[in-house]
Structure formats: C-alpha cells, structure tokens
Design a protein around this motif. Structure first.
Motif, PDB file in Angstrom:
ATOM      1  N   ASP A  38       5.890   4.267   4.997  1.00 47.27           N
ATOM      2  CA  ASP A  38       6.697   3.241   5.670  1.00 47.27           C
ATOM      3  C   ASP A  38       6.687   1.922   4.885  1.00 47.27           C
ATOM      4  O   ASP A  38       7.343   0.955   5.276  1.00 47.27           O
ATOM      5  CB  ASP A  38       6.272   3.036   7.141  1.00 47.27           C
ATOM      6  N   ASP A  68      -0.252  -4.310   5.810  1.00 45.54           N
ATOM      7  CA  ASP A  68      -0.961  -3.873   7.017  1.00 45.54           C
ATOM      8  C   ASP A  68      -2.444  -4.179   6.847  1.00 45.54           C
ATOM      9  O   ASP A  68      -3.010  -3.889   5.791  1.00 45.54           O
ATOM     10  CB  ASP A  68      -0.773  -2.366   7.224  1.00 45.54           C
ATOM     11  N   HIS A  81       0.851  -1.198   0.000  1.00 48.59           N
ATOM     12  CA  HIS A  81       0.000   0.000   0.000  1.00 48.59           C
ATOM     13  C   HIS A  81       0.880   1.239   0.000  1.00 48.59           C
ATOM     14  O   HIS A  81       2.087   1.149   0.184  1.00 48.59           O
ATOM     15  CB  HIS A  81      -0.976  -0.011   1.185  1.00 48.59           C
TER      16      HIS A  81
HETATM   17 ZN   LIG Z   1       2.856   0.020   8.038  1.00 49.11          ZN
END
Ligand SMILES: [Zn+2]
Length: 524
Positions: free
Chosen positions: A112, A248, A108
């Motif tokens: 990070d 995530d 995504h």
């Molecule tokens: Zn993350």
C-alpha cells in the motif's frame, strides 16, 4: 508557494501517493496500491488486464491521471485523450529528458506504499533503504510474474493492435534506486543487478547512494519502527520550510526508540507541515508488543511439547519471524521456513549483511520442502544454495515435536502431506479480519485447523483466546504525543479513516489541521 497533493490515503488506510511540488521540483511520498479501490472492482482472480497496459487502472481511478508519469511501453495512444475529461487529469510537462517527477521517496515495502511503482516511468529515481529495496525485489522475484509486481525492474511490453505483450527480445529494465544508507557493496550489487536465471539480460540503471538532495531540495530520512524492517520517515526542506512525512509508525516494537528519535529530529526542524498517519486512532488497552508475543508463545510451545506447532504470521514480517526463531531456540525446536521466507531472508542478507545474518547459519532453522511438480527458478536456486537442513513433510510427521512450521493462509494446501500431527497447536499471529474477504479467509483457516486436529490459539474473534499479534501502528494517544512533540504549523492527516479525529485533540495547540481531498493541492 509549495503545494502538497494527496492522490491516495485520503480518508482511508493505505494507497499513499502524495505529491510535493515546489518551484519546478516534484517529489512523491510513496506510490502505493489503494487496496480499498482495488477491492471494489477486483479480487484475487479478477485482475486488471495486463494486455491493456495503463487503461484499466487509469479509467477505474486506481492510479491518478497524470500524463507523463507512467511507463511509455504501457500507454495506448488513445488513453490520454480518454482521460482528459477527468477532473484530476494533469499533464506533467518536462523538458530535456527529465522525468515527470524527480523522485519517489518510499517509506517502506508494504504494497500500500510501494505497489503502484510498477506502473511508473522506469527512469524516475526511487529512494529507499537497502532493506526496503531487498524486500521489494524478493516480492517481485517470488511473486506471480505480473505487471503489478514490477517495482524493481520492468519487463518491457510491445503493443500490437491495441494489446500489449512482452517484448521478448528486450532485456529487463532496472529502475534507478538510490539507497539511503549508502552505496551497495559488490555482493549486494551482484544480487541487485542480476537477472537471476532468466535468459533476458538486465538493462542497468543507477544503484547509488542517495545524495541527500532531490531537484535542489534537501531530503532527510530517519529509521522508524513498523511491522516491516527498513521503514523510514522523511522530511523535505521546501521553500516554505520543512515538510515531514511519517510513513507508517509505531512505538511498541523492538525499534520503538527509533520512532521517538524521529519525533525529536523533526521537532528540531520546526516543520511547516507534517503528513501523519492515523491507522489506529482508538486507544487499545489490550495491545502487546513483540517481546510479549515471545513471552506468550514460549509457554504454549512448552505445553505442546512433543507436538507440532504451526506459526502463522504476515509475509515479510521479519521481526515476527525473529520472535518465532527466538521461541524455537528457547524450546529447542527448529523453525521451518517456507521457501519464500528463505528467499527473502537471503535477499536481505545479500543487501544488508550487517543487519541480517545468513538465514541458514543458525542451528534452529530449516527449510520446509514443499513438494512442487515444477518449481520456479528462484525455488530451485533457494534450495540449491541452502546450507541448513531441508525438511520434508515425512520428517515432520515422524517427529512433529521438533518443529515450528512457518505458515500462512497461502501455504495451507501443503498441510495434507503431514500425518499424525493432531493434538498440536496452530499459532495465529496476524491482525483481525478487516473486511468480508478476510473474514471468509479466517473461516477457511479455522476449517483447516479443525481438520488437522490442531488447537487454534490467537483467533482474533475468539474472546477467550489471547492475542499473539502486535499491531504495526501506533495508537491515537501515541500519535497525539508524537504530533505535540513535532509541533508542525500544519498537520495533514493521512492514512486514516478519521481525519476529523485530530480536530478537537489539537484544539488550542496552535497546530492547524488541513484535511486533504483527493487531487486538490494544499498550499503550505
Ligand atoms: Zn500503510
């Protein structure tokens, strides 16, 4: 035997850079910024020197010392000689013009997970969703034009006397992106390959449908629920069996069902290994989902009828933006977007018209016209192409009760233009402060809200204020259920401060836990 080497997300949240090697195939799951390590040396103002190319991030250990992986136009001749003594140093040899790694599989578009793509050799294919690509491109276009934001196209540098400057005559270099949902239509391609209003041209690269295989290995992807649209999880069929990667995930957003379907699909593959995130392992009884935010926000807006509401939510959190748009509709207000949000929504519409309607087509949305002495090209373009109302600070001051102004810490300095808004409400719809810098920011925000004469609702440190935020991550119980469903032979806990948490939780389930160490290959 395939190996998995984590160069980030080890004992910490974010900075995912996970290398899967099998035979001569090399694939990275994500290539994100390690904010923890960056924050140790840098802040908003103190940054790595772009003029020294790869030197600063390499010597400070912000990116792994893997020779061959990075842009050649950022390499000082002596930099690899200096890195050779580093215990993580490796030369990723390749012949025949093949890039050092075969692909980066992006989960995504949070920095990070994708931010350090900027440093990578610009011939390495990047696999992601069209939505994720649109977000990355919007971030690059509307962000500061720095080396650290070149996730989609690189601006070539030329070295002179050990200092890199922009190679002015050279075109931008588009990175080869492979889109999981298929090829781009003509409109999307026009946007993707365009150089905007820059006089520099764009050197084109592949922008094709993802073919389903990388270096002979089958790769599958599934949409998952997270706090940004276009998130996916992956599985790669290695010679030892399937290797899954969650990216995530959460279950309590509007697309929670996708994450459950991802678990079922992975389970059906009987994976050899699973790389699983563990951001929030504690259980969180007060947690709410996006729908509950809407249920909480509407009565607040009704209570503050006739007064201004300001909504503060994370950048690129399109789902939250949608919640406030729904709230605006329910209370007959207009949601005023910041130009950056408007640009992002337009980019999403151009890349994925079926998922994202044109942002200026609704009747409850407007563009906030923040005064700029020198607007950048994308800002001029966004205003010029905007078909819904453009609303100035003066309009808001006249009829504050007609609006919800989308806002963030970075937009606060536009607010002195507003007059007569005291008695309104500031809706803080963000996560709590995790470090000292974020705590200081929250303090600044409170000072602004107080100075504006607004009531602050959703302050994460005020126990009497109900939260208006939904986390982007599943809690421990849900993750445990997820892993029990998938039933991998090996679990590699990543993106967590507590990899040891899994040990007693999975005792007796037959799932073996292998805790990663930075740069140390885990055979699977
Ligand atoms: Zn993350």
């Amino acid at each position: 035997m395939p190996t998995i080497t984590c160069y980030g997300a080890v004992g910490k949240i974010g900075g995912n850079k996970i290398l899967l090697e099998d035979g001569d195939a090399r694939i990275f799951f994500d290539f994100g910024i390690d904010f923890d390590a960056c924050g140790r040396y840098y802040n908003e103002l103190l940054r790595p020197r772009p003029g020294r190319g790869l030197l600063d991030p390499l010597v400070l250990g912000l990116i792994p010392p893997l020779q061959g992986l990075y842009r050649k136009d950022l390499e000082l001749p002596a930099v690899w000689a200096r890195m050779r003594g580093n215990p993580l140093y490796r030369k990723l040899n390749r012949t025949g013009g093949r890039p050092a790694v075969d692909a980066i599989l992006l989960s995504h578009a949070h920095l990070d997970h994708n931010g350090d793509v900027s440093y990578l050799d610009e011939t390495i294919p990047i696999v992601c969703t069209r939505t994720g690509a649109a977000i990355a491109r919007a971030m690059q276009v509307t962000g500061q034009p720095t080396l650290e934001r070149e996730m989609v196209y690189a601006s070539p540098r030329a070295e002179k006397g050990g200092i890199f400057g922009s190679a002015r005559s050279e075109s931008y270099q588009l990175r080869p992106y492979l889109f999981l949902e298929g090829a781009l239509n003509a409109e999307a391609r026009g946007y993707w390959e365009g150089a905007g209003s820059s006089r520099k041209g764009m050197q084109l690269a592949a922008a094709d449908a993802f073919p389903g295989q990388i270096a002979g290995l089958t790769v599958r992807a599934w949409p998952v629920d997270h706090s940004i649209p276009g998130a996916v999880g992956y599985a790669v069929e290695s010679s030892a069996g399937w290797v899954g990667y969650t990216g995530d995930i959460r279950f309590h957003g509007r697309r929670g069902g996708q994450t459950r379907a991802f678990a079922e699909a992975l389970a059906a593959l009987h994976p050899r290994a699973l790389l699983c995130e563990g951001t929030h392992l504690e259980s969180d009884p007060g947690r709410i989902g996006e729908e509950e935010i809407l249920e909480r926000v509407v009565p607040i807006l009704e209570r503050y009828a006739g007064k201004l509401a300001i909504a503060d939510f994370g950048p690129r959190n399109v789902e939250r933006l949608q919640v406030f748009l729904d709230a605006a509709r329910a209370t007959n207000r207009m949601l005023l977007l910041q130009p950056k949000d408007a640009y992002l929504l337009r980019a999403l519409h151009r890349m994925e018209p079926e998922l994202f309607p044109s942002p200026d087509s609704g009747s409850n949305v407007g563009l906030f016209d923040d005064p700029k002495s020198k607007p950048r090209a994308w800002e001029v373009e966004t205003r010029a192409g905007w078909h819904a109302p453009i609303v100035h600070a003066g309009n808001v001051s006249e009829k504050p009760g007609e609006f919800i102004l989308a806002d963030s810490l970075w937009d606060l300095n536009d607010l002195p233009d507003l007059e007569g808004i005291s008695g309104g409400v500031y809706l803080f719809s963000n996560s709590r402060a995790y470090d000292d810098e974020q705590k200081a920011d929250l303090g600044r925000l409170r000072a602004w809200v107080q100075w504006l004469g607004l009531d602050l609702i959703g302050d994460p440190e005020d126990k009497s204020s109900r939260t208006l935020h939904a986390s982007g991550h599943a809690c421990g119980d849900e993750l445990l259920e997820f892993v029990r469903t998938v039933k991998p032979e090996i679990l590699i806990p990543i993106h967590t401060e507590h990899p040891e948490w899994w040990e007693d939780k999975l005792m007796g389930t037959g799932v073996e836990i292998r805790k990663p160490e930075v740069g140390k290959g885990i055979p699977v």
